[in-house]
Enzyme design. Structure first.
Site, PDB file in Angstrom:
ATOM      1  N   PHE A  95      39.789  35.318   3.545  1.00 20.66           N
ATOM      2  CA  PHE A  95      39.412  34.782   2.230  1.00 20.66           C
ATOM      3  C   PHE A  95      37.904  34.736   1.978  1.00 20.66           C
ATOM      4  CE2 PHE A  95      41.229  30.542   4.066  1.00 20.66           C
ATOM      5  CZ  PHE A  95      40.025  30.170   4.667  1.00 20.66           C
ATOM      6  N   HIS A 125      38.067  21.211   4.643  1.00 22.06           N
ATOM      7  CA  HIS A 125      37.608  20.290   5.702  1.00 22.06           C
ATOM      8  C   HIS A 125      37.226  21.030   7.001  1.00 22.06           C
ATOM      9  CE1 HIS A 125      41.662  19.253   7.933  1.00 22.06           C
ATOM     10  NE2 HIS A 125      41.467  20.542   7.851  1.00 22.06           N
ATOM     11  N   ASP A 126      37.568  22.333   7.073  1.00 14.31           N
ATOM     12  CA  ASP A 126      37.162  23.131   8.244  1.00 14.31           C
ATOM     13  C   ASP A 126      35.736  23.666   8.115  1.00 14.31           C
ATOM     14  OD1 ASP A 126      39.694  22.984   9.442  1.00 14.31           O
ATOM     15  OD2 ASP A 126      40.395  24.812   8.461  1.00 14.31           O
ATOM     16  N   GLN A 152      36.344  19.815  16.555  1.00 16.04           N
ATOM     17  CA  GLN A 152      37.188  21.020  16.516  1.00 16.04           C
ATOM     18  C   GLN A 152      36.775  22.096  15.522  1.00 16.04           C
ATOM     19  OE1 GLN A 152      41.600  19.857  16.369  1.00 16.04           O
ATOM     20  NE2 GLN A 152      41.349  21.450  17.908  1.00 16.04           N
ATOM     21  N   ASP A 183      46.833  34.664   4.390  1.00 10.73           N
ATOM     22  CA  ASP A 183      46.254  34.189   5.667  1.00 10.73           C
ATOM     23  C   ASP A 183      45.806  35.397   6.486  1.00 10.73           C
ATOM     24  OD1 ASP A 183      45.712  32.529   8.085  1.00 10.73           O
ATOM     25  OD2 ASP A 183      46.898  31.017   7.031  1.00 10.73           O
TER      26      ASP A 183
HETATM   27  N1  SAM Z   1      47.071  25.194   4.662  1.00  7.41           N
HETATM   28  C1  SAM Z   1      47.764  24.970   5.909  1.00  7.41           C
HETATM   29  C2  SAM Z   1      48.204  23.545   6.063  1.00  7.41           C
HETATM   30  O1  SAM Z   1      47.616  22.652   5.447  1.00  7.41           O
HETATM   31  O2  SAM Z   1      49.138  23.298   6.841  1.00  7.41           O
HETATM   32  C3  SAM Z   1      46.954  25.413   7.114  1.00  7.41           C
HETATM   33  C4  SAM Z   1      45.595  24.803   7.274  1.00  7.41           C
HETATM   34  S1  SAM Z   1      44.747  25.365   8.724  1.00  7.41           S
HETATM   35  C5  SAM Z   1      43.711  24.061   9.094  1.00  7.41           C
HETATM   36  C6  SAM Z   1      43.645  26.599   8.137  1.00  7.41           C
HETATM   37  C7  SAM Z   1      44.312  27.921   7.796  1.00  7.41           C
HETATM   38  O3  SAM Z   1      43.350  28.820   7.246  1.00  7.41           O
HETATM   39  C8  SAM Z   1      44.923  28.608   8.990  1.00  7.41           C
HETATM   40  O4  SAM Z   1      46.223  29.038   8.707  1.00  7.41           O
HETATM   41  C9  SAM Z   1      43.988  29.805   9.218  1.00  7.41           C
HETATM   42  O5  SAM Z   1      44.626  30.904   9.831  1.00  7.41           O
HETATM   43  C10 SAM Z   1      43.525  30.101   7.818  1.00  7.41           C
HETATM   44  N2  SAM Z   1      42.238  30.804   7.782  1.00  7.41           N
HETATM   45  C11 SAM Z   1      41.118  30.485   8.456  1.00  7.41           C
HETATM   46  N3  SAM Z   1      40.127  31.345   8.145  1.00  7.41           N
HETATM   47  C12 SAM Z   1      40.642  32.225   7.256  1.00  7.41           C
HETATM   48  C13 SAM Z   1      40.104  33.350   6.565  1.00  7.41           C
HETATM   49  N4  SAM Z   1      38.844  33.719   6.757  1.00  7.41           N
HETATM   50  N5  SAM Z   1      40.911  34.014   5.712  1.00  7.41           N
HETATM   51  C14 SAM Z   1      42.206  33.625   5.534  1.00  7.41           C
HETATM   52  N6  SAM Z   1      42.767  32.569   6.156  1.00  7.41           N
HETATM   53  C15 SAM Z   1      41.991  31.873   7.011  1.00  7.41           C
HETATM   54  C1  ASE Z   2      42.311  21.555  11.031  1.00  5.66           C
HETATM   55  C2  ASE Z   2      43.238  20.542  11.048  1.00  5.66           C
HETATM   56  C3  ASE Z   2      43.525  19.957  12.267  1.00  5.66           C
HETATM   57  C4  ASE Z   2      41.663  22.007  12.171  1.00  5.66           C
HETATM   58  C5  ASE Z   2      41.943  21.427  13.390  1.00  5.66           C
HETATM   59  C6  ASE Z   2      42.890  20.414  13.444  1.00  5.66           C
HETATM   60  C7  ASE Z   2      44.398  18.900  12.638  1.00  5.66           C
HETATM   61  C8  ASE Z   2      44.268  18.735  14.010  1.00  5.66           C
HETATM   62  N1  ASE Z   2      43.367  19.654  14.489  1.00  5.66           N
HETATM   63  O1  ASE Z   2      42.013  22.125   9.837  1.00  5.66           O
HETATM   64  C9  ASE Z   2      45.306  18.090  11.773  1.00  5.66           C
HETATM   65  C10 ASE Z   2      44.694  16.755  11.423  1.00  5.66           C
HETATM   66  N2  ASE Z   2      44.636  15.891  12.574  1.00  5.66           N
HETATM   67  C11 ASE Z   2      43.475  15.498  13.111  1.00  5.66           C
HETATM   68  C12 ASE Z   2      43.556  14.633  14.334  1.00  5.66           C
HETATM   69  O2  ASE Z   2      42.421  15.823  12.647  1.00  5.66           O
END
Ligand code: SAM
Ligand code: ASE
Length: 354
Positions: free
Chosen positions: A239, A257-258, A315, A212
């Site tokens: 990444f 999904h981001d 978001q 991360d």
């Molecule tokens: N995989 C975890 C989960 O499902 O609980 C976290 C998902 S969260 C939506 C996205 C994660 O990707 C965050 O921890 C964020 O810091 C990491 N992230 C975003 N951009 C990144 C990058 N360019 N390189 C490494 N990690 C990254």
């Molecule tokens: C992401 C996951 C979430 C980025 C923003 C986010 C969630 C909330 N905000 O990767 C978890 C899923 N919940 C919803 C309401 O989307």
């Protein structure tokens, strides 16, 4: 079957129109500490006692407690000559108190403090086709995670949000496929490590690296993953820009999904290139496990994934997708043997091999 009365009484519309009243009642009861206080109390409490302990008005507290009873978050005990007394239901005790292992307290806090504010601009997001951080929070960063992590406090809140759901449904996605042939696993964007913990517990022969961003890794080490989790290690990096640690299996949970299709394929190609060819049992090469909330192929649901896709619009830069969309992205990156497993809970799993 719809009766004549139901045709004339728009039960669902009324429920949807005022759905946010339910959310806000839950948010306030959590934020004010109602469930925490009742959990710590040796016996049920009256509205007056709660109001005094929480420094809230007696009238407002009475109404809040009463609404929580209607929502089945609290139960009442009545005595002929005393005031009504309140206590937590089992559901509140397990899911709404901070110290419970299955606590959703921090998810509720993030919904209240961040998501609710973003959704104020949902119509604008749909009009513009992009997230609304600038309007909601005054942040104008072009980098998605710089906006999401606009302060250290906000980053920790996001990490707590990410953490909580895997204590509830992490095991289902980690055991959707037999991952035991993959001994060296890398959780890309592994955040607070909640899914990593579920993974090493389900596969005692495997070791796992959480990859991360540097400040996320530092916080995860300090606050979330203990030294006792011996089979979990960390790697700091980006990444999209840096080399990925070598692994037999890469996990991407709530990562694609981001991002747009284009950025997703970019990341999957990188994974394909660094994934080790080890597993001769289930497939010829290493693999990738996607964990996402899948939409049905015919757009009929599930409602949670449809609403999450709107949330990804307000978001992030991404969207929720169907199984066939992920198959297309994985195929474009070179992956084969794509298997989809829906769990019936929020998150599903897709395994693909090199
Ligand atoms: N995989 C975890 C989960 O499902 O609980 C976290 C998902 S969260 C939506 C996205 C994660 O990707 C965050 O921890 C964020 O810091 C990491 N992230 C975003 N951009 C990144 C990058 N360019 N390189 C490494 N990690 C990254
Ligand atoms: C992401 C996951 C979430 C980025 C923003 C986010 C969630 C909330 N905000 O990767 C978890 C899923 N919940 C919803 C309401 O989307």
């Amino acid at each position: 079957m719809a009766t004549a009365d139901e045709d004339l009484y728009p039960r669902k519309i009324l429920e949807y129109m005022e759905g946010f009243l339910v959310s806000k009642t839950l948010f306030s009861a959590c934020e004010l500490g109602v469930f925490e206080l009742l959990n710590a109390s040796p016996r049920p409490m009256s509205a007056a006692q709660l109001a005094q302990a929480l420094s809230t008005s007696e009238d407002g507290t009475e109404r809040l407690l009463s609404a929580c009873v209607g929502l089945e978050l609290l139960t009442t005990h009545t005595h002929p000559d005393g005031p009504v007394l309140f206590s937590n239901t089992e559901m509140s005790r397990v899911f709404l108190t901070k110290s419970s292992p299955k606590s959703l307290y921090h998810s509720i806090e993030y919904s209240s403090r961040t998501i609710y504010l973003c959704w104020h601009y949902l119509s604008d997001a749909i009009r513009d086709g992009k997230n609304q951080y600038e309007k909601a929070f005054g942040t104008n960063s072009k980098d998605l995670f710089e906006a999401l992590y606009r302060s250290d406090e906000e980053m920790v809140k996001f990490m707590q949000l990410m953490n909580s759901i895997w204590n509830i449904c992490g095991r289902d996605v980690i055991t959707a496929f037999d991952l035991s042939p993959f001994r060296c696993i890398c959780d890309l964007g592994g955040c607070s490590g909640a899914l990593a913990k579920q993974c090493v517990s389900a596969y005692p022969e495997s070791t796992l690296t959480i990859f991360d961003l540097p400040k996320v890794v530092r916080t995860s080490r300090q606050h979330f993953v203990s030294e006792q989790d011996e089979r979990i290690s960390f790697c700091e990096g980006d990444f999209f820009k840096d080399a990925l640690p070598p692994a037999d299996l890469y996990i991407l949970a709530r990562i694609l999904h981001d991002w747009t299709d284009q950025r997703s394929v970019e990341l999957l190609v990188k994974i394909y290139q660094s994934c080790r060819a080890v597993c001769s049992v289930c497939c010829a090469g290493g693999g990738v496990l996607l964990v996402e909330a899948l939409l049905h192929e015919d757009d009929s649901g599930p409602l949670t994934a449809q609403l999450y896709s709107l949330n990804m619009l307000v978001q992030t830069e991404g969207r929720e997708r169907k199984g066939s969309d992920y198959t297309r992205l994985l195929t474009a990156a070179g992956f084969t043997h794509i298997q989809i497993h829906t769990t019936g809970k929020i998150y599903d799993a897709i395994l693909a091999c090199k």
